[in-house]
Design an enzyme around this catalytic site. Structure first.
Site, PDB file in Angstrom:
ATOM      1  N   TYR A 196       0.824  -1.213   0.000  1.00 48.62           N
ATOM      2  CA  TYR A 196       0.000   0.000   0.000  1.00 48.62           C
ATOM      3  C   TYR A 196       0.855   1.259   0.000  1.00 48.62           C
ATOM      4  O   TYR A 196       2.040   1.220   0.276  1.00 48.62           O
ATOM      5  CB  TYR A 196      -1.059  -0.012   1.102  1.00 48.62           C
ATOM      6  CG  TYR A 196      -0.680   0.059   2.555  1.00 48.62           C
ATOM      7  CD1 TYR A 196       0.598   0.287   3.016  1.00 48.62           C
ATOM      8  CD2 TYR A 196      -1.694  -0.088   3.515  1.00 48.62           C
ATOM      9  CE1 TYR A 196       0.888   0.368   4.364  1.00 48.62           C
ATOM     10  CE2 TYR A 196      -1.418  -0.018   4.870  1.00 48.62           C
ATOM     11  CZ  TYR A 196      -0.120   0.216   5.293  1.00 48.62           C
ATOM     12  OH  TYR A 196       0.154   0.293   6.626  1.00 48.62           O
ATOM     13  N   GLU A 197       0.244   2.346  -0.390  1.00 50.92           N
ATOM     14  CA  GLU A 197       0.924   3.623  -0.670  1.00 50.92           C
ATOM     15  C   GLU A 197       1.905   3.497  -1.843  1.00 50.92           C
ATOM     16  O   GLU A 197       2.876   4.241  -1.925  1.00 50.92           O
ATOM     17  CB  GLU A 197       1.653   4.151   0.579  1.00 50.92           C
ATOM     18  CG  GLU A 197       0.785   4.280   1.808  1.00 50.92           C
ATOM     19  CD  GLU A 197      -0.487   5.101   1.569  1.00 50.92           C
ATOM     20  OE1 GLU A 197      -0.500   5.912   0.629  1.00 50.92           O
ATOM     21  OE2 GLU A 197      -1.448   4.910   2.329  1.00 50.92           O
TER      22      GLU A 197
END
Length: 590
Positions: free
Chosen positions: A440-441
């Protein structure tokens, strides 16, 4: 599952002796009331609070997870009480602006608080983490009206925040966003669309949740140039700034994940929900990158925390678990077998974990210092330099710290052997959580393309830039046993930078083919620089942490240069094979 205290001495060593927090703040002319002793007292109190209140919730949070019903999401048992006490104790407002109820302490302390949040309970850490990012964005880009309405309770943590980017048909390619924003006569906008993978999108910890949502105005151009950013509260406010009626939005479902189960990951529906424009129309992606880059830094630190927690547990186990005798003869003849820490391969795994945890902490704290320079320095040359360093290091910090966390937590499972995949010991949870940090990110591949495409080719013009200057200056100005090796690897890094730049002019695929290998090489060389610094500081220590502590640092630096840094030779070899081995195979031949 053990709930072991965080490594306060390691935090103190890097903050005080390696990166000299006192000189850092004196040069910036801020936080005059924070000396090393005060700084560490705050860190110790934060660690004590979280050790007592967050750590005991970790295993249950992973096993119980969050539950969705209607548009409501319930967090694991104990989270509401923890969040309430966290805010009441002032931790949510640590570095917040005093104008809005914050304590006005340093960003560096806030960064360490985030590290400790994840160390003790990773599923919990995203709730205060996302709120901090939302608060920072609104403070920087929001209108005075939005600041007055929303910053006070975001600062104290009474309300929480999110960022809503991803949609079912688009992840990294935000140019495909099609959530719409229809203007109203009162200056607000009706936001309609569906967002997925929204961390903390719905929960029961706060009365209000402030969503930062990317959407398109009716006349917006296509692609990333046509995206605007809107503040969309879960509960609308009345004229007295009190909670009024619920906005037309809600969680349609939550994701059932491999890890971070205490963190609510939601599918959010916005049905003509009232929102308010942040900044100018069509500037949304540029503004949101402020929060995205902060989230990437925080994710890297989550990787650091996973590495550290897995190491602490593995070290304790290795000192206690009896298995066979040392190859050179019994080390503990009064016991039926020796502890497994006597065996070379167990030491290899432990030292790998230790090298990644302690060296990467120095890298993360250095990046935190650059952010404080950007925030506070009056020297514009210094600010621009820090800004370039931050831009260059952010994708490396996010990807490298999380990738080596995956390796470190895998070592943690291995050290525990059969007990490693048994839930009660906690090592398998750290491995599952660590994998999510790589995703994620922005995945590792996306960070690598950001580094090689945007940062190296475009911004740095095919050079390493200020990072190379820092390393070269260290080599020229200090005398450590690693200097010649560090010089050799710095030269290799620059050679590969020039090689990729040259190849990219012939074939655009060369950048993507080399990107992940180049990013990992960058991480290993930068980490070597910080381990050389740690060795130098340990050699010239203040004597306050004990001889064994400093000797351990020097020997871990030697281990890193001998056993891990040579991985760069393999990365160089794969980079130089180019794109052909990847691109010559036809799709039908897979």
């Amino acid at each position: 599952m053990a709930n072991l205290p965080a490594p306060i001495k390691d935090i103190q060593f890097i903050a005080d002796e390696v990166l000299d927090l006192t000189a850092h703040y004196k040069k910036l002319g801020v936080h005059d009331d924070i000396d090393a002793e005060t700084f560490m007292t705050i860190v110790e109190e934060a660690s004590k609070f979280l050790h007592e209140n967050a750590g005991p919730l970790n295993r249950n949070a992973d096993e119980q997870g969050c539950h969705h019903e209607g548009t409501s999401v319930t967090t694991p048992d104990g989270f509401k009480k923890l969040y309430k006490e966290f805010c009441e104790s002032g931790w949510a407002a640590l570095d917040g602006d005093p104008e809005y109820g914050g304590q006005g302490l340093s960003y560096w302390l806030q960064l360490i608080l985030g590290e400790l949040n994840t160390y003790y309970c990773p599923g919990w850490s995203n709730y205060p983490g996302l709120t901090h990012g939302a608060r920072e964005l609104i403070a920087h880009f929001g209108s005075d009206v939005l600041k007055q309405k929303f910053l006070p309770k975001l600062t104290t943590g009474e309300w929480s925040g999110t960022m809503c980017l991803t949609e079912p048909h688009c992840g990294t390619d935000l140019g495909l966003v099609n959530t719409s924003a229809k203007p109203n006569e009162d200056g607000s906008y009706d936001i309609t669309g569906t967002k997925i993978f929204i961390t903390s999108g719905e929960h029961d910890l706060t009365d209000n949740i402030i969503h930062l949502v990317l959407a398109r105005l009716p006349d917006a151009p296509k692609g990333t140039k046509g995206i605007s950013l809107f503040l969309v509260p879960k509960i609308l406010l009345n004229a007295d700034l009190e909670l009024d009626q619920r906005n037309t939005l809600g969680a349609a479902s939550i994701e059932h994940k491999m890890g971070l189960n205490g963190s609510a990951t939601c599918v959010m529906n916005f049905d003509a929900a009232k929102g308010f424009l942040i900044g100018e129309g069509n500037d949304g992606l540029k503004i949101m990158f402020t929060m995205m880059n902060g989230a990437r830094l925080n994710t890297g630190i989550q990787g650091l925390s996973a590495t550290q927690a897995s190491y602490e547990n593995a070290l304790a186990y290795a000192k206690d678990r009896l298995q066979m005798r040392a190859a050179t003869g019994a080390k503990y003849p009064n016991k039926p077998a020796d502890p497994i820490i006597v065996h070379p391969d167990v030491r290899r795994m432990l030292l790998t974990m230790k090298a990644f945890a302690e060296g990467n902490r120095a890298m993360a704290y250095f990046v935190g210092q650059q952010i404080e320079i950007i925030k506070h320095s009056k020297d514009q040359v210094e600010v621009k330099r820090a800004d370039r360093l931050l831009a260059f290091l952010t994708p490396i910090l996010k990807a490298f710290l999380t990738e080596v966390a995956l390796e470190a937590t895998d070592n943690g499972v291995q050290i525990f052997g059969g007990h490693g995949y048994i839930r009660e010991h906690g090592q398998e949870q750290w491995h599952r959580d660590a994998k999510i940090f790589t995703l994620y990110e922005g995945t590792t591949g996306i960070q690598a393309l950001d580094l090689t495409g945007r940062k190296m080719l475009m911004m740095q013009k095919g050079q390493i830039g200020e990072m190379a200057e820092l390393i070269q200056n260290f080599i020229n100005e200090t005398d450590t046993p690693m200097n010649q090796e560090l010089q050799n690897y710095l030269d290799m890094w620059q050679e590969m930078t020039e090689f990729i730049t040259g190849q990219a002019q012939k074939n655009a695929n060369e950048v993507g083919a080399a990107s992940v290998d180049y990013l990992m090489m960058s991480g290993y060389v930068i980490l070597a620089y910080f381990w050389a610094q740690l060795h130098n500081s340990a050699e010239n220590n203040k004597g306050q942490l004990g001889a064994d502590f400093y000797n351990g640092k020097k020997k871990t630096a030697q281990f890193y240069f001998a056993k891990i840094l040579p991985r760069c030779h393999a990365l160089k070899a794969t980079i130089m094979t180019g794109a052909d081995p990847l691109m010559n195979i036809k799709e039908s031949e897979f």
